[in-house]
Design a protein around this motif. Structure first.
Motif, PDB file in Angstrom:
ATOM      1  N   ASN A  12      -0.884 -28.154   6.635  1.00 55.15           N
ATOM      2  CA  ASN A  12      -0.972 -26.695   7.427  1.00 55.15           C
ATOM      3  C   ASN A  12       0.345 -25.869   7.364  1.00 55.15           C
ATOM      4  N   ASP A  13       1.786 -26.203   6.476  1.00 57.04           N
ATOM      5  CA  ASP A  13       2.610 -25.835   6.435  1.00 57.04           C
ATOM      6  C   ASP A  13       2.613 -24.565   5.764  1.00 57.04           C
ATOM      7  N   ILE A  14       1.084 -24.030   5.119  1.00 55.43           N
ATOM      8  CA  ILE A  14       1.021 -23.511   4.000  1.00 55.43           C
ATOM      9  C   ILE A  14      -0.874 -22.892   4.927  1.00 55.43           C
ATOM     10  N   PRO A  15      -0.262 -21.367   4.518  1.00 52.38           N
ATOM     11  CA  PRO A  15      -1.261 -20.001   5.195  1.00 52.38           C
ATOM     12  C   PRO A  15      -2.144 -20.693   4.306  1.00 52.38           C
ATOM     13  N   LEU A  16      -3.725 -20.437   4.791  1.00 51.95           N
ATOM     14  CA  LEU A  16      -4.919 -20.674   3.734  1.00 51.95           C
ATOM     15  C   LEU A  16      -4.284 -18.972   3.275  1.00 51.95           C
ATOM     16  N   ARG A  17      -4.505 -18.832   1.233  1.00 50.41           N
ATOM     17  CA  ARG A  17      -4.569 -18.355   0.689  1.00 50.41           C
ATOM     18  C   ARG A  17      -3.180 -17.968   0.915  1.00 50.41           C
ATOM     19  N   GLY A  18      -2.540 -18.632   0.447  1.00 51.81           N
ATOM     20  CA  GLY A  18      -0.520 -18.490   0.743  1.00 51.81           C
ATOM     21  C   GLY A  18       0.535 -19.283  -0.333  1.00 51.81           C
ATOM     22  N   ALA A  19       1.313 -19.486  -0.102  1.00 52.87           N
ATOM     23  CA  ALA A  19       2.391 -20.393  -1.123  1.00 52.87           C
ATOM     24  C   ALA A  19       3.352 -20.897   0.288  1.00 52.87           C
ATOM     25  N   ALA A  30       5.852 -23.631  -6.786  1.00 54.40           N
ATOM     26  CA  ALA A  30       5.161 -22.782  -5.541  1.00 54.40           C
ATOM     27  C   ALA A  30       4.111 -23.323  -5.491  1.00 54.40           C
ATOM     28  N   VAL A  31       3.601 -23.728  -3.942  1.00 57.12           N
ATOM     29  CA  VAL A  31       2.697 -24.919  -4.049  1.00 57.12           C
ATOM     30  C   VAL A  31       1.675 -24.096  -3.133  1.00 57.12           C
ATOM     31  N   PHE A  32       0.428 -24.149  -3.824  1.00 52.38           N
ATOM     32  CA  PHE A  32      -0.681 -22.770  -3.253  1.00 52.38           C
ATOM     33  C   PHE A  32      -1.768 -23.854  -2.177  1.00 52.38           C
ATOM     34  N   ARG A  33      -2.184 -22.774  -1.777  1.00 54.01           N
ATOM     35  CA  ARG A  33      -3.227 -23.743  -0.978  1.00 54.01           C
ATOM     36  C   ARG A  33      -4.599 -22.683  -0.738  1.00 54.01           C
ATOM     37  N   THR A  34      -5.600 -22.518  -1.432  1.00 53.05           N
ATOM     38  CA  THR A  34      -6.851 -21.766  -1.507  1.00 53.05           C
ATOM     39  C   THR A  34      -7.655 -21.739   0.363  1.00 53.05           C
ATOM     40  N   ALA A  35      -8.423 -20.413  -0.408  1.00 51.70           N
ATOM     41  CA  ALA A  35      -8.957 -20.043   0.975  1.00 51.70           C
ATOM     42  C   ALA A  35      -9.724 -21.536   1.264  1.00 51.70           C
ATOM     43  N   GLU A  36     -10.021 -22.575   0.400  1.00 50.68           N
ATOM     44  CA  GLU A  36     -11.238 -23.762   0.595  1.00 50.68           C
ATOM     45  C   GLU A  36     -10.752 -24.859   0.951  1.00 50.68           C
ATOM     46  N   ASN A  37      -9.062 -25.119   0.791  1.00 46.22           N
ATOM     47  CA  ASN A  37      -8.216 -25.706   1.239  1.00 46.22           C
ATOM     48  C   ASN A  37      -8.216 -26.827   0.004  1.00 46.22           C
ATOM     49  N   GLY A  50       8.790 -12.997 -15.150  1.00 45.66           N
ATOM     50  CA  GLY A  50       9.445 -13.754 -13.987  1.00 45.66           C
ATOM     51  C   GLY A  50       9.083 -14.023 -13.135  1.00 45.66           C
ATOM     52  N   GLY A  51       8.091 -13.035 -12.897  1.00 45.50           N
ATOM     53  CA  GLY A  51       8.100 -12.597 -11.263  1.00 45.50           C
ATOM     54  C   GLY A  51       8.103 -13.761 -10.393  1.00 45.50           C
ATOM     55  N   PRO A  52       8.079 -13.648  -8.847  1.00 47.09           N
ATOM     56  CA  PRO A  52       7.972 -15.075  -8.129  1.00 47.09           C
ATOM     57  C   PRO A  52       6.364 -15.551  -7.402  1.00 47.09           C
ATOM     58  N   LEU A  53       5.541 -15.605  -8.756  1.00 46.11           N
ATOM     59  CA  LEU A  53       4.321 -15.995  -8.002  1.00 46.11           C
ATOM     60  C   LEU A  53       3.931 -16.366  -6.255  1.00 46.11           C
ATOM     61  N   SER A  54       4.755 -17.322  -6.386  1.00 43.53           N
ATOM     62  CA  SER A  54       4.815 -17.517  -4.839  1.00 43.53           C
ATOM     63  C   SER A  54       4.377 -16.726  -3.715  1.00 43.53           C
ATOM     64  N   GLN A  55       5.169 -15.700  -4.445  1.00 41.80           N
ATOM     65  CA  GLN A  55       4.798 -14.277  -3.045  1.00 41.80           C
ATOM     66  C   GLN A  55       3.715 -13.080  -4.239  1.00 41.80           C
ATOM     67  N   GLY A  56       2.337 -13.798  -4.678  1.00 44.87           N
ATOM     68  CA  GLY A  56       1.260 -12.848  -5.043  1.00 44.87           C
ATOM     69  C   GLY A  56       0.207 -13.257  -4.341  1.00 44.87           C
ATOM     70  N   ILE A  57      -0.805 -12.555  -4.869  1.00 45.53           N
ATOM     71  CA  ILE A  57      -1.879 -12.556  -3.767  1.00 45.53           C
ATOM     72  C   ILE A  57      -2.744 -13.843  -4.472  1.00 45.53           C
ATOM     73  N   VAL A  58      -3.267 -14.451  -3.699  1.00 43.65           N
ATOM     74  CA  VAL A  58      -4.382 -16.117  -3.641  1.00 43.65           C
ATOM     75  C   VAL A  58      -5.567 -15.778  -4.171  1.00 43.65           C
ATOM     76  N   HIS A  59      -6.183 -15.789  -4.820  1.00 42.19           N
ATOM     77  CA  HIS A  59      -7.985 -15.382  -4.924  1.00 42.19           C
ATOM     78  C   HIS A  59      -8.469 -15.777  -6.055  1.00 42.19           C
ATOM     79  N   GLY A  60      -9.370 -17.035  -5.238  1.00 40.48           N
ATOM     80  CA  GLY A  60      -9.821 -18.158  -5.767  1.00 40.48           C
ATOM     81  C   GLY A  60      -8.955 -19.129  -5.847  1.00 40.48           C
ATOM     82  N   LYS A  61      -9.070 -19.536  -6.964  1.00 30.14           N
ATOM     83  CA  LYS A  61      -7.947 -20.189  -8.208  1.00 30.14           C
ATOM     84  C   LYS A  61      -7.078 -19.614  -8.907  1.00 30.14           C
ATOM     85  N   ALA A  62      -6.689 -18.554  -8.376  1.00 36.41           N
ATOM     86  CA  ALA A  62      -5.705 -18.022  -9.314  1.00 36.41           C
ATOM     87  C   ALA A  62      -4.960 -17.218  -8.312  1.00 36.41           C
TER      88      ALA A  62
END
Length: 111
Positions: A12-19, A30-37, A50-62
């Protein structure tokens, strides 16, 4: 060989579709949580520039890198589409919402 797990917090420290980022002696993870938890962990830098992937948009498993829109698989760490490159993946354990990452995976990521 037994895996050593390092506690990193609650799902719960990680928002859905966030990191969230975890700082380790081997670098940022970077620890990601998908819409499917589902929870995935990869190195927090795009293989392109070298961009910060943790600041990217999560969609599906990507995740899409915020700098140049490279799409990285959270499962394999590989760039998808026409792009080539990859980041190391880190094993994650989810026990009733308590998250841990595998120490051995961190050491391999540092190589």
């Amino acid at each position: 060989m037994e895996t050593n797990w390092i506690a990193i917090g609650d799902i719960n420290d990680i928002p859905l579709r966030g990191a969230r980022c975890v700082k380790t002696p081997q670098g940022k993870i970077a620890v990601f949580r998908t819409a499917e938890n589902e929870v995935f962990a990869i190195e927090d830098h795009c293989p392109h520039k070298g961009g910060p992937l943790s600041q990217g948009i999560v969609h599906g498993k990507a995740v899409t890198c915020p700098l140049h829109n490279w799409v990285i698989s959270l499962e394999s760490g590989k760039a998808l589409g026409a792009d080539e490159g990859e980041v190391k993946t880190i094993a994650v354990r989810n026990e009733d919402g308590a998250l841990s990452i595998a120490f051995e995976s961190l050491m391999m990521a540092a190589e």
